[in-house]
Design a protein around this motif. Structure first.
Motif, PDB file in Angstrom:
ATOM      1  N   LYS A  14       0.854  -1.188   0.000  1.00 30.70           N
ATOM      2  CA  LYS A  14       0.000   0.000   0.000  1.00 30.70           C
ATOM      3  C   LYS A  14       0.888   1.235   0.000  1.00 30.70           C
ATOM      4  N   VAL A  15       0.490   2.229  -0.795  1.00 33.02           N
ATOM      5  CA  VAL A  15       1.252   3.465  -0.934  1.00 33.02           C
ATOM      6  C   VAL A  15       0.319   4.645  -0.693  1.00 33.02           C
ATOM      7  N   SER A  16       0.783   5.618   0.076  1.00 29.15           N
ATOM      8  CA  SER A  16       0.039   6.856   0.291  1.00 29.15           C
ATOM      9  C   SER A  16       0.959   8.044   0.066  1.00 29.15           C
ATOM     10  N   VAL A  17       0.385   9.115  -0.477  1.00 31.37           N
ATOM     11  CA  VAL A  17       1.087  10.383  -0.620  1.00 31.37           C
ATOM     12  C   VAL A  17       0.361  11.406   0.235  1.00 31.37           C
ATOM     13  N   VAL A  18       1.097  12.054   1.142  1.00 36.09           N
ATOM     14  CA  VAL A  18       0.521  12.949   2.147  1.00 36.09           C
ATOM     15  C   VAL A  18       1.118  14.343   1.983  1.00 36.09           C
ATOM     16  N   VAL A  29      -3.280   3.940  -2.594  1.00 32.58           N
ATOM     17  CA  VAL A  29      -3.572   2.813  -3.485  1.00 32.58           C
ATOM     18  C   VAL A  29      -2.906   1.550  -2.957  1.00 32.58           C
ATOM     19  N   SER A  30      -3.390   0.407  -3.443  1.00 34.29           N
ATOM     20  CA  SER A  30      -2.782  -0.886  -3.118  1.00 34.29           C
ATOM     21  C   SER A  30      -2.473  -1.636  -4.402  1.00 34.29           C
ATOM     22  N   TYR A  31      -1.448  -2.468  -4.344  1.00 28.18           N
ATOM     23  CA  TYR A  31      -1.106  -3.338  -5.467  1.00 28.18           C
ATOM     24  C   TYR A  31      -0.482  -4.619  -4.909  1.00 28.18           C
ATOM     25  N   PRO A  50      11.219 -11.755  -2.266  1.00 23.21           N
ATOM     26  CA  PRO A  50      11.432 -10.323  -2.034  1.00 23.21           C
ATOM     27  C   PRO A  50      11.481  -9.513  -3.317  1.00 23.21           C
ATOM     28  N   ARG A  51      11.892 -10.146  -4.413  1.00 24.24           N
ATOM     29  CA  ARG A  51      11.899  -9.424  -5.682  1.00 24.24           C
ATOM     30  C   ARG A  51      10.478  -9.054  -6.111  1.00 24.24           C
ATOM     31  N   GLN A  52       9.503  -9.889  -5.735  1.00 25.54           N
ATOM     32  CA  GLN A  52       8.108  -9.574  -6.039  1.00 25.54           C
ATOM     33  C   GLN A  52       7.640  -8.369  -5.239  1.00 25.54           C
ATOM     34  N   TRP A  53       8.129  -8.257  -3.993  1.00 26.01           N
ATOM     35  CA  TRP A  53       7.786  -7.066  -3.202  1.00 26.01           C
ATOM     36  C   TRP A  53       8.191  -5.795  -3.948  1.00 26.01           C
ATOM     37  N   TRP A  54       9.398  -5.806  -4.506  1.00 27.88           N
ATOM     38  CA  TRP A  54       9.894  -4.620  -5.198  1.00 27.88           C
ATOM     39  C   TRP A  54       9.076  -4.348  -6.461  1.00 27.88           C
ATOM     40  N   LEU A  55       8.759  -5.395  -7.213  1.00 25.98           N
ATOM     41  CA  LEU A  55       7.915  -5.217  -8.395  1.00 25.98           C
ATOM     42  C   LEU A  55       6.567  -4.625  -8.006  1.00 25.98           C
ATOM     43  N   ASP A  56       5.979  -5.139  -6.922  1.00 23.46           N
ATOM     44  CA  ASP A  56       4.681  -4.634  -6.476  1.00 23.46           C
ATOM     45  C   ASP A  56       4.787  -3.193  -5.976  1.00 23.46           C
ATOM     46  N   GLN A  59       4.898  -0.848  -8.931  1.00 23.41           N
ATOM     47  CA  GLN A  59       3.577  -0.708  -9.545  1.00 23.41           C
ATOM     48  C   GLN A  59       2.642   0.122  -8.675  1.00 23.41           C
ATOM     49  N   ALA A  60       2.754  -0.037  -7.353  1.00 22.72           N
ATOM     50  CA  ALA A  60       1.905   0.745  -6.448  1.00 22.72           C
ATOM     51  C   ALA A  60       2.234   2.234  -6.543  1.00 22.72           C
ATOM     52  N   ILE A  61       3.521   2.563  -6.607  1.00 24.18           N
ATOM     53  CA  ILE A  61       3.924   3.979  -6.710  1.00 24.18           C
ATOM     54  C   ILE A  61       3.423   4.577  -8.019  1.00 24.18           C
ATOM     55  N   LEU A  62       3.584   3.837  -9.125  1.00 21.30           N
ATOM     56  CA  LEU A  62       3.114   4.326 -10.412  1.00 21.30           C
ATOM     57  C   LEU A  62       1.592   4.448 -10.443  1.00 21.30           C
ATOM     58  N   LYS A  63       0.920   3.528  -9.757  1.00 22.25           N
ATOM     59  CA  LYS A  63      -0.536   3.586  -9.672  1.00 22.25           C
ATOM     60  C   LYS A  63      -0.984   4.829  -8.906  1.00 22.25           C
ATOM     61  N   ALA A  64      -0.253   5.167  -7.844  1.00 29.59           N
ATOM     62  CA  ALA A  64      -0.571   6.393  -7.097  1.00 29.59           C
ATOM     63  C   ALA A  64      -0.361   7.625  -7.980  1.00 29.59           C
ATOM     64  N   HIS A  65       0.749   7.637  -8.728  1.00 28.90           N
ATOM     65  CA  HIS A  65       1.001   8.753  -9.644  1.00 28.90           C
ATOM     66  C   HIS A  65      -0.143   8.902 -10.658  1.00 28.90           C
TER      67      HIS A  65
END
Length: 507
Positions: A14-18, A29-31, A50-56, A59-65
């Motif tokens: 999950k990613v949030s921009v504050v 957003v979540s991914y 752990p590589r999947q964590w980074w991929l996710d 994608q979460a950051i780009l989804k927030a953008h």
């Protein structure tokens, strides 16, 4: 200035921009959309790549953008929260050598118990504040014995959030809070534990440089910045385990304050300034995000593995066509007590508060002529609430007596059935807030970057959405809880007998 918070959960990122000035969340957003799987190659094992964590996370950051609610170039600091107690091992090129052994993996329990026996329970309680159990140090010991070729190639060990920070910055760091959750930290000596490293034969060079929780942990690399639409050189200024971070997100920083969460796992997290010890290590104290040598701040953590995981299993098994809100409505149509149907929600690995006994998940009292899917949904949520009550009583035995619990209005606290079962069975009021781990990580980044002079300043606009108090059903829930507890104790006795027989046969 904007703050980016990343919460590395078990099921998703999950990613949030504050907005740092107003503390308002601009995007969250979540991914991925569906829950990321846990790899279970053998019973009791739990791993993720752990590589999947980074991929996710990318994608979460780009989804927030993509929400276009902010300018990514205005992000000035990054904070990371993560699932606790996991083990990631990387080589000299910072590449993971195997899948991460995550928090609910049970394989390392014998290694932790062997260390406790040799080092001594009294020493562990006074210096480590916990037994080693199946925490990170014991998991590393399992790798050392069972995968010696992998172990020989390890350059650094880290927790899940450290790996995300490594991908962003190219730097490995840790903190006292992180080391304490791995049971590597000696609270008496305020240093890495000589006894733990000597017993397991670990080299201290495996541990990354130690930084404060609220401090720069590296700066975003140029190629990563280009890929993610960020400015190069943004600092990662905060990194903490999900439960200390959840407490931070609720402004739970002072002795006597308590936070709760009910995601994949469930937690009660009580802050104290005392070196709290549970003789059986059923609840565990760790260095809180604001712990220092001069000002002790420990978070006493009660963890229940089978919380959201139990709720998810019940919904997918008997009501897979429903959304979670629809399933909650079905459960709410059934009276408290689920017409005598009881659920023990302990099917997501061994539970530390149950002395690591393999109790498993059970439905008790199922009447084929009476109970349907809605009863099972309600019983599952009530069973989780009763597990919280059982664990809370352990904390009360140790001298912690909270009166109010703060929780984010998210996960199982979105369910009125669960929330009322929680307050009525525990006797505690719950203050619900519109916050979550990714928002807490973002505000933590602001504290670490010096945007806020004190943590209180970061939460000056925070107000509870509502407070839920025990109601007329408290007496009903007390009676049902006592029936539930009797069933749990019966299963605990049954789980203990086989282990005793095995011990006898071994002798």
């Amino acid at each position: 200035m904007l703050l980016l918070g990343i919460d590395l959960g078990t099921s998703s990122i999950k990613v949030s921009v504050v907005d740092a000035q107003t503390q308002q969340c601009l995007a969250s957003v979540s991914y991925p959309e569906t829950e990321r799987e846990i790899l279970t190659r053998q019973p009791g094992w739990a791993e993720q790549d752990p590589r999947q964590w980074w991929l996710d996370a990318r994608q979460a950051i780009l989804k927030a953008h993509a929400t276009q609610r902010y300018n990514p170039q205005d992000i000035g600091a990054i904070g990371i929260a993560y699932q606790m107690h996991g083990l990631v091992v990387v080589d000299k090129d910072h590449q993971p050598l195997r899948d991460a052994i995550i928090w609910c993996d049970s394989r390392a329990v014998p290694y932790g118990e062997a260390a406790l026996h040799t080092i001594g329970a009294e020493y562990c309680q006074s210096h480590l504040l916990n037994s080693l159990g199946n925490f990170t140090a014991a998991k590393l010991a399992w790798v050392k014995e069972h995968e010696p070729e992998t172990y020989a190639r390890i350059d650094k060990i880290m927790l899940p959030g450290d790996f995300l920070a490594l991908q962003l910055t190219g730097e490995t760091t840790t903190s006292i809070s992180a080391l304490s959750e791995g049971i590597f930290w000696d609270f008496e000596r305020h240093a890495l534990s000589e006894e733990v490293f000597d017993f397991f034969g670990f080299d201290k060079s495996l541990i990354p440089p130690v930084h404060d929780v609220f401090a720069p942990h590296g700066y975003v690399r140029e190629m990563v910045a280009e890929e993610l639409g960020l400015r190069a050189g943004i600092p990662v200024t905060y990194k903490a385990g999900d439960q200390p971070n959840n407490a931070l997100s609720l402004n739970v920083l002072r002795p006597g304050e308590v936070a709760a969460t009910a995601g994949t796992s469930g937690v009660i997290y009580a802050v104290t300034d005392q070196l709290f010890v549970d003789a059986q290590s059923r609840v565990n104290p760790f260095a809180h995000v604001n712990h220092t040598r001069e000002q002790q701040r420990l978070g006493v953590l009660l963890c229940i593995n089978g919380t959201g995981s139990m709720n998810r299993w019940a919904k997918q098994t008997v009501a897979h066509e429903l959304t979670y809100p629809e399933a909650n409505e079905r459960a709410a149509a059934i009276a408290p007590g689920a017409a005598g149907l009881l659920c023990l929600p302990f099917g997501n690995g061994v539970e530390r508060m149950l002395a690591n006994q393999p109790v498993g998940a059970h439905f008790q009292g199922l009447d084929l002529n009476l109970h349907g899917a809605a009863h099972m949904l309600r019983a599952a949520q009530e069973g989780v609430a009763f597990a919280f009550r059982y664990g809370l009583d352990l904390m009360r035995e140790g001298g912690l007596h909270p009166t109010v619990v703060k929780a984010g209005h998210t996960n199982m606290f979105l369910s009125e059935v669960f929330t009322q079962a929680f307050v009525n069975s525990t006797g505690l009021a719950v203050e619900l807030y519109q916050t979550d781990g990714s928002m807490g990580a973002a505000l933590g980044a602001g504290i670490g970057a010096g945007v806020y002079t004190t943590p209180d300043e970061a939460f000056r606009h925070m107000q509870p959405l509502r407070t839920v108090r025990p109601d007329v059903n408290s007496a009903v829930y007390e009676g049902v809880y006592q029936q539930w507890k009797a069933q749990l104790l019966l299963h605990l006795d049954q789980a203990t007998v086989p282990s005793l027989l095995l011990d006898s046969a071994a002798r």
